[in-house]
Design a protein around this motif. Structure first.
Motif, mmCIF file in Angstrom:
data_model
loop_
_atom_site.group_PDB
_atom_site.id
_atom_site.type_symbol
_atom_site.label_atom_id
_atom_site.label_comp_id
_atom_site.label_asym_id
_atom_site.label_seq_id
_atom_site.Cartn_x
_atom_site.Cartn_y
_atom_site.Cartn_z
ATOM 1 N N VAL A 266 -6.858 -10.318 -8.658
ATOM 2 C CA VAL A 266 -7.240 -8.973 -7.972
ATOM 3 C C VAL A 266 -9.053 -9.202 -7.528
ATOM 4 O O VAL A 266 -9.697 -8.008 -6.494
ATOM 5 C CB VAL A 266 -7.750 -7.461 -8.842
ATOM 6 C CG1 VAL A 266 -6.668 -7.710 -9.912
ATOM 7 C CG2 VAL A 266 -8.336 -8.419 -10.193
ATOM 8 N N HIS A 267 -9.682 -9.980 -7.648
ATOM 9 C CA HIS A 267 -10.780 -9.983 -6.875
ATOM 10 C C HIS A 267 -10.614 -10.577 -5.690
ATOM 11 O O HIS A 267 -11.543 -10.817 -4.828
ATOM 12 C CB HIS A 267 -12.092 -9.820 -7.553
ATOM 13 C CG HIS A 267 -12.978 -10.049 -8.679
ATOM 14 N ND1 HIS A 267 -14.058 -10.012 -9.208
ATOM 15 C CD2 HIS A 267 -11.834 -8.991 -9.382
ATOM 16 C CE1 HIS A 267 -13.752 -9.578 -10.093
ATOM 17 N NE2 HIS A 267 -13.356 -8.255 -10.207
ATOM 18 N N SER A 268 -9.380 -11.183 -5.196
ATOM 19 C CA SER A 268 -8.887 -11.767 -4.110
ATOM 20 C C SER A 268 -8.604 -11.416 -2.910
ATOM 21 O O SER A 268 -8.267 -10.978 -1.585
ATOM 22 C CB SER A 268 -8.039 -12.877 -4.313
ATOM 23 O OG SER A 268 -8.842 -13.672 -5.082
ATOM 24 N N ASP B 195 -2.339 -7.270 -5.146
ATOM 25 C CA ASP B 195 -2.584 -6.312 -5.998
ATOM 26 C C ASP B 195 -2.463 -6.660 -7.122
ATOM 27 O O ASP B 195 -1.966 -7.702 -8.229
ATOM 28 C CB ASP B 195 -0.991 -5.987 -5.735
ATOM 29 C CG ASP B 195 -1.257 -5.053 -4.990
ATOM 30 O OD1 ASP B 195 -2.138 -4.370 -4.478
ATOM 31 O OD2 ASP B 195 -0.250 -4.500 -4.256
ATOM 32 N N TRP B 196 -3.204 -5.704 -8.799
ATOM 33 C CA TRP B 196 -2.617 -6.549 -10.375
ATOM 34 C C TRP B 196 -1.639 -7.706 -10.464
ATOM 35 O O TRP B 196 -1.068 -8.234 -11.183
ATOM 36 C CB TRP B 196 -3.519 -5.013 -11.208
ATOM 37 C CG TRP B 196 -2.053 -4.318 -10.870
ATOM 38 C CD1 TRP B 196 -2.116 -3.842 -10.541
ATOM 39 C CD2 TRP B 196 -0.970 -4.335 -12.042
ATOM 40 N NE1 TRP B 196 -0.702 -2.574 -10.764
ATOM 41 C CE2 TRP B 196 -0.321 -3.007 -12.208
ATOM 42 C CE3 TRP B 196 -0.909 -5.730 -13.428
ATOM 43 C CZ2 TRP B 196 0.792 -3.409 -12.556
ATOM 44 C CZ3 TRP B 196 0.380 -5.454 -13.924
ATOM 45 C CH2 TRP B 196 1.369 -3.942 -13.771
ATOM 46 N N TRP B 197 -0.083 -6.736 -10.209
ATOM 47 C CA TRP B 197 0.991 -7.635 -10.779
ATOM 48 C C TRP B 197 1.205 -8.623 -10.192
ATOM 49 O O TRP B 197 1.988 -9.640 -10.514
ATOM 50 C CB TRP B 197 2.371 -6.518 -9.917
ATOM 51 C CG TRP B 197 2.472 -5.436 -8.923
ATOM 52 C CD1 TRP B 197 1.511 -4.954 -8.245
ATOM 53 C CD2 TRP B 197 2.328 -6.715 -7.850
ATOM 54 N NE1 TRP B 197 2.156 -5.052 -6.656
ATOM 55 C CE2 TRP B 197 2.645 -5.935 -6.576
ATOM 56 C CE3 TRP B 197 3.567 -7.990 -7.891
ATOM 57 C CZ2 TRP B 197 3.209 -6.123 -5.292
ATOM 58 C CZ3 TRP B 197 4.020 -8.268 -6.495
ATOM 59 C CH2 TRP B 197 4.162 -7.543 -5.005
ATOM 60 N N TRP B 198 0.464 -9.297 -9.082
ATOM 61 C CA TRP B 198 0.674 -10.505 -8.663
ATOM 62 C C TRP B 198 0.430 -11.275 -9.617
ATOM 63 O O TRP B 198 0.715 -12.898 -10.160
ATOM 64 C CB TRP B 198 -0.293 -10.983 -7.502
ATOM 65 C CG TRP B 198 0.406 -10.815 -6.150
ATOM 66 C CD1 TRP B 198 0.050 -9.241 -5.171
ATOM 67 C CD2 TRP B 198 1.946 -11.112 -5.300
ATOM 68 N NE1 TRP B 198 1.337 -9.637 -3.875
ATOM 69 C CE2 TRP B 198 1.878 -10.232 -4.636
ATOM 70 C CE3 TRP B 198 2.606 -11.977 -5.800
ATOM 71 C CZ2 TRP B 198 3.513 -10.602 -3.465
ATOM 72 C CZ3 TRP B 198 3.763 -12.470 -4.752
ATOM 73 C CH2 TRP B 198 3.962 -11.509 -3.421
ATOM 74 N N ALA B 199 -0.951 -10.974 -10.763
ATOM 75 C CA ALA B 199 -1.177 -12.293 -11.595
ATOM 76 C C ALA B 199 -0.299 -12.656 -12.723
ATOM 77 O O ALA B 199 0.354 -13.158 -13.054
ATOM 78 C CB ALA B 199 -2.503 -11.253 -12.652
ATOM 79 N N ALA C 211 -3.573 -12.861 -18.023
ATOM 80 C CA ALA C 211 -3.711 -12.808 -16.821
ATOM 81 C C ALA C 211 -3.200 -11.457 -16.841
ATOM 82 O O ALA C 211 -4.683 -11.277 -15.319
ATOM 83 C CB ALA C 211 -2.229 -13.706 -15.734
ATOM 84 N N THR C 212 -2.098 -11.140 -17.001
ATOM 85 C CA THR C 212 -2.213 -9.286 -16.715
ATOM 86 C C THR C 212 -3.353 -8.654 -17.128
ATOM 87 O O THR C 212 -3.677 -7.424 -16.414
ATOM 88 C CB THR C 212 -0.779 -9.128 -17.515
ATOM 89 O OG1 THR C 212 0.226 -9.753 -17.229
ATOM 90 C CG2 THR C 212 -0.268 -7.182 -17.230
ATOM 91 N N THR C 213 -3.771 -8.625 -18.050
ATOM 92 C CA THR C 213 -5.118 -8.133 -18.854
ATOM 93 C C THR C 213 -6.288 -8.065 -17.235
ATOM 94 O O THR C 213 -6.858 -7.357 -17.275
ATOM 95 C CB THR C 213 -5.201 -8.379 -19.983
ATOM 96 O OG1 THR C 213 -4.079 -8.805 -20.986
ATOM 97 C CG2 THR C 213 -6.840 -8.073 -20.621
ATOM 98 N N GLY C 214 -6.522 -8.952 -17.495
ATOM 99 C CA GLY C 214 -7.300 -10.074 -16.781
ATOM 100 C C GLY C 214 -7.090 -8.898 -14.994
ATOM 101 O O GLY C 214 -8.192 -8.063 -14.789
ATOM 102 N N ALA C 215 -5.878 -8.801 -15.073
ATOM 103 C CA ALA C 215 -5.618 -7.895 -13.212
ATOM 104 C C ALA C 215 -6.242 -6.508 -13.811
ATOM 105 O O ALA C 215 -6.527 -5.803 -12.840
ATOM 106 C CB ALA C 215 -4.350 -8.450 -13.176
#
Length: 249
Positions: free
Chosen positions: A53-55, A58-62, A163-167
């Motif tokens: 997400v910092h890149s 969208d979050w779902w890409w994680a 990964a989903t949590t972090g995103a």
């Protein structure tokens, strides 16, 4: 690498199948088996999700990367390649070099105990460093097909869930939290110590250390690949020597 054993090089010997257990029993056992490695996989997944997400993605890409690529360290590199719109050839070469170690994992990973073509296909796809470390230990020699698969599913969920949590919480989590990047290193250090306690085979960890040092200082650009090649060659040479000594005895 310290979790490997020379005695496991080659074709697995025939052994009677482990006793069949119920699904609930295998679920509980696999959850316990994967608990320790989850402590390393989950926070690393969180770090990856935050990076996604910092890149600017969208979050779902994680979730997509961790669920369908599921390649650990390669996902961090792959994210950079995607953002840089790297050529497909560069992506393919990078993926090959980073994941080449899985070729050596096949020498002792108990894929022969996994039943069914779909089970073998998923087990091959989900063959992570953590799954390999757990399933090739002495305690795992009696694991059933279902227990191995469930173990890999749980590890997969730890990584993808992290990964989903972090995103999802990437906007409130700093882009770099000190200690997250050391979680997996600490995990494998503990697994290596546990493996040594079970089988006090001093030559194997010494060989692994020597190969790692040679790879670090002689082949710094390809340390992992060089170390694995030397370590595998050393194990095979030691195995041949042990067989020769037993034959003479």
């Amino acid at each position: 690498m310290a979790t490997s054993s020379a005695e496991r090089i080659g074709t697995p010997s025939a052994s009677p199948p482990p006793p069949r257990r119920g699904l609930r029993s295998d679920l509980i056992r696999a959850l316990k088996d994967s608990g320790s490695v989850g402590l390393g996989a989950y926070p690393m997944g969180v770090a990856f999700g935050v990076l996604v997400v910092h890149s600017g993605l969208d979050w779902w890409w994680a979730s997509v990367f961790s669920g369908f690529i599921y390649a650990g360290s390669l996902e961090f590199l792959f994210l950079g390649l995607v953002l840089a719109t790297a050529p497909l050839a560069s992506v393919a070469v990078t993926a090959f070099l980073v994941n080449f170690r899985h070729v050596f994992y096949a020498l002792s990973f108990p894929l022969h105990r996994v039943r069914g073509p779909f089970g073998k296909a998923y087990s091959t796809f989900a063959l992570s460093d953590e799954a390999y470390a757990v399933t090739t230990g002495e305690a795992a020699q009696s694991y059933s097909s279902r227990r191995i698969l469930l173990l890999q599913v749980f590890i997969h969920l730890y990584w993808a869930g992290g990964a989903t949590t972090g995103a999802l919480f990437g906007s409130v989590i700093p882009d770099r939290i000190t200690g997250l990047d050391f979680a997996v290193t600490a995990l494998f250090t503990v697994l290596a110590i546990d493996a040594f306690r079970v089988r006090r085979d001093i030559p194997t960890p010494v060989l692994a250390l020597v190969c790692a040092l040679v790879g670090r200082f002689v082949f710094p650009g390809q340390m992992l690949l060089a170390a694995f090649l030397m370590f595998t060659a050393g194990l095979m040479a030691r195995y041949a020597w042990i067989r020769k000594e037993r034959a003479h005895a």
